[in-house]
Design an enzyme around this catalytic site. Structure first.
Site, PDB file in Angstrom:
ATOM      1  N   ASP A  63       0.875  -1.168   0.000  1.00 23.69           N
ATOM      2  CA  ASP A  63       0.000   0.000   0.000  1.00 23.69           C
ATOM      3  C   ASP A  63       0.915   1.222   0.000  1.00 23.69           C
ATOM      4  O   ASP A  63       1.710   1.412   0.924  1.00 23.69           O
ATOM      5  CB  ASP A  63      -0.880  -0.030   1.248  1.00 23.69           C
ATOM      6  CG  ASP A  63      -1.823   1.162   1.357  1.00 23.69           C
ATOM      7  OD1 ASP A  63      -1.620   2.173   0.650  1.00 23.69           O
ATOM      8  OD2 ASP A  63      -2.752   1.096   2.186  1.00 23.69           O
ATOM      9  N   VAL A  64       0.811   2.057  -1.035  1.00 22.29           N
ATOM     10  CA  VAL A  64       1.737   3.194  -1.148  1.00 22.29           C
ATOM     11  C   VAL A  64       1.560   4.216  -0.036  1.00 22.29           C
ATOM     12  O   VAL A  64       2.414   5.095   0.131  1.00 22.29           O
ATOM     13  CB  VAL A  64       1.612   3.898  -2.523  1.00 22.29           C
ATOM     14  CG1 VAL A  64       2.061   2.988  -3.649  1.00 22.29           C
ATOM     15  CG2 VAL A  64       0.195   4.421  -2.759  1.00 22.29           C
ATOM     16  N   ASN A  90       2.728   5.742 -10.225  1.00 18.39           N
ATOM     17  CA  ASN A  90       1.541   5.586 -11.058  1.00 18.39           C
ATOM     18  C   ASN A  90       0.289   5.230 -10.257  1.00 18.39           C
ATOM     19  O   ASN A  90      -0.826   5.461 -10.723  1.00 18.39           O
ATOM     20  CB  ASN A  90       1.810   4.485 -12.098  1.00 18.39           C
ATOM     21  CG  ASN A  90       0.558   4.040 -12.809  1.00 18.39           C
ATOM     22  OD1 ASN A  90      -0.001   4.748 -13.634  1.00 18.39           O
ATOM     23  ND2 ASN A  90       0.089   2.838 -12.477  1.00 18.39           N
ATOM     24  N   TYR A 154     -10.075  13.938  -6.990  1.00 21.53           N
ATOM     25  CA  TYR A 154      -9.113  13.565  -8.023  1.00 21.53           C
ATOM     26  C   TYR A 154      -8.369  14.794  -8.532  1.00 21.53           C
ATOM     27  O   TYR A 154      -7.139  14.787  -8.658  1.00 21.53           O
ATOM     28  CB  TYR A 154      -9.834  12.858  -9.160  1.00 21.53           C
ATOM     29  CG  TYR A 154      -8.903  12.321 -10.225  1.00 21.53           C
ATOM     30  CD1 TYR A 154      -8.212  11.131 -10.019  1.00 21.53           C
ATOM     31  CD2 TYR A 154      -8.713  12.994 -11.426  1.00 21.53           C
ATOM     32  CE1 TYR A 154      -7.355  10.626 -10.980  1.00 21.53           C
ATOM     33  CE2 TYR A 154      -7.859  12.499 -12.392  1.00 21.53           C
ATOM     34  CZ  TYR A 154      -7.181  11.317 -12.167  1.00 21.53           C
ATOM     35  OH  TYR A 154      -6.318  10.830 -13.122  1.00 21.53           O
ATOM     36  N   LYS A 158      -4.344  15.539  -8.136  1.00 24.09           N
ATOM     37  CA  LYS A 158      -3.465  15.624  -9.304  1.00 24.09           C
ATOM     38  C   LYS A 158      -2.816  17.005  -9.414  1.00 24.09           C
ATOM     39  O   LYS A 158      -1.666  17.117  -9.864  1.00 24.09           O
ATOM     40  CB  LYS A 158      -4.247  15.277 -10.574  1.00 24.09           C
ATOM     41  CG  LYS A 158      -4.624  13.801 -10.665  1.00 24.09           C
ATOM     42  CD  LYS A 158      -3.395  12.899 -10.619  1.00 24.09           C
ATOM     43  CE  LYS A 158      -3.740  11.434 -10.781  1.00 24.09           C
ATOM     44  NZ  LYS A 158      -2.549  10.554 -10.775  1.00 24.09           N
ATOM     45  N   THR A 189      -8.429   2.253 -19.353  1.00 22.86           N
ATOM     46  CA  THR A 189      -8.233   1.365 -18.211  1.00 22.86           C
ATOM     47  C   THR A 189      -9.587   1.018 -17.617  1.00 22.86           C
ATOM     48  O   THR A 189     -10.613   1.623 -17.948  1.00 22.86           O
ATOM     49  CB  THR A 189      -7.367   2.048 -17.138  1.00 22.86           C
ATOM     50  OG1 THR A 189      -8.086   3.189 -16.637  1.00 22.86           O
ATOM     51  CG2 THR A 189      -6.030   2.505 -17.724  1.00 22.86           C
TER      52      THR A 189
END
Length: 301
Positions: A63-64, A90, A154, A158, A189
């Site tokens: 888990d980042v 990513n 989001y 970003k 995706t």
């Protein structure tokens, strides 16, 4: 990493969010150009499937947003593969819907994975990059340049990773570590395919200018990004026309606001705008990994 015919040959490249989609696509393209790839992600079984398609690849479940686990993985990559020359941040999540009715935990999780997770990834592997004079690629988005309604978490995340990467580049330039930013539009995706199942996001994309609606194949985007890695580019745009948005980014917020003032009331009369929850198979895996009892509501059509 530049100045040779195969600058990535035998270099170690780490990719987060590598279980599917763009992460898996970049891993395959990096390997095709001679790199040895380390795959990181939440789904151990899916990561192993990707690993088994790439000669010499290794994978780690992580888990980042977990500092300790990412530091452990960085040490294991060093011990088993060598110091990383490339790190691609990513891993990412998305959710959509009106901010006022959004689930606070879901909204926060998007920020944690996209922004904080990128910073944790960079911190964990920074000793590698300092050793190799390597390159860190931050996957950002058109949302870093021009925010859209119904995607506040989001867009905020970003925009944050873009600023983070600019700051990191300036901080590390004298050490010979390169930092690049990848600006992406819609990529084919499962996250984007899932988004189109929800009226709030399907309508959002449908009302964008025609070129901005197009969905690009993973292979096309991965190839552009890996070429940028080879050349240690400060910025890469996929598709290439996104570069032009930098010239008009100051004008974009008022234009988006004017369009939204007109279109959102009309769309609300035609369809229900509800929160989507975390999108795609990656979002589902993240939510289930944190709460075994979590169930995602079926989207309304």
């Amino acid at each position: 990493m530049t100045g040779t015919a195969r600058p990535l040959h035998d270099r170690v490249a780490v990719i987060t969010g590598a279980a599917r989609g763009l992460g898996a696509g970049m891993a395959r393209e990096l390997a095709r150009r001679g790199a040895r790839v380390a795959l990181l992600g939440r789904e151990e079984a899916t990561l192993a499937e990707v690993r088994d398609t790439i000669p010499g690849a290794m994978c780690w479940e992580a888990d980042v947003t977990d500092d300790a686990r990412m530091n452990q993985v960085a040490d294991e990559v060093r011990d088993r593969m060598g110091h990383a020359s490339v790190v691609v941040a990513n891993a990412g999540l998305a959710e959509g819907g009106p901010f006022g009715e959004s689930d606070p935990a879901t909204w926060r999780r998007v920020i944690e994975v996209n922004l904080t997770g990128s910073a944790i990834s960079a911190r964990a592997f920074l000793p590698h990059l300092r050793t190799t004079g390597g390159y860190y690629l931050q996957v950002a988005s058109l949302a870093s340049i021009g925010a859209a309604p119904m995607m506040s978490a989001y867009c905020a995340s970003k925009a944050g990773v873009e600023s983070f990467a600019h700051s990191l580049r300036a901080e590390l330039a004298h050490e010979g570590v390169g930092v690049g930013i990848a600006y992406l539009n819609w990529t084919d995706t499962d996250m984007i395919r899932d988004a189109d199942e929800h009226p709030v996001l399907r309508e959002l994309r449908a009302h964008m200018p025609r070129p901005a609606r197009k969905v690009y194949p993973v292979e096309y985007v991965a190839e552009r990004l890996v070429r940028a890695v080879e050349h240690r580019r400060a910025a890469v745009y996929a598709p290439a026309w996104l570069r032009a948005t930098q010239l008009v980014r100051a004008a974009m917020p008022p234009v988006v606001t004017a369009l939204s003032r007109r279109e959102i009331p009309r769309l609300q009369r035609e369809t229900s705008f509800e929160g989507t929850g975390l999108l795609g198979a990656g979002g589902l895996a993240d939510a289930q990994g944190r709460s075994p009892r979590w169930q995602r509501p079926a989207p309304r059509r």
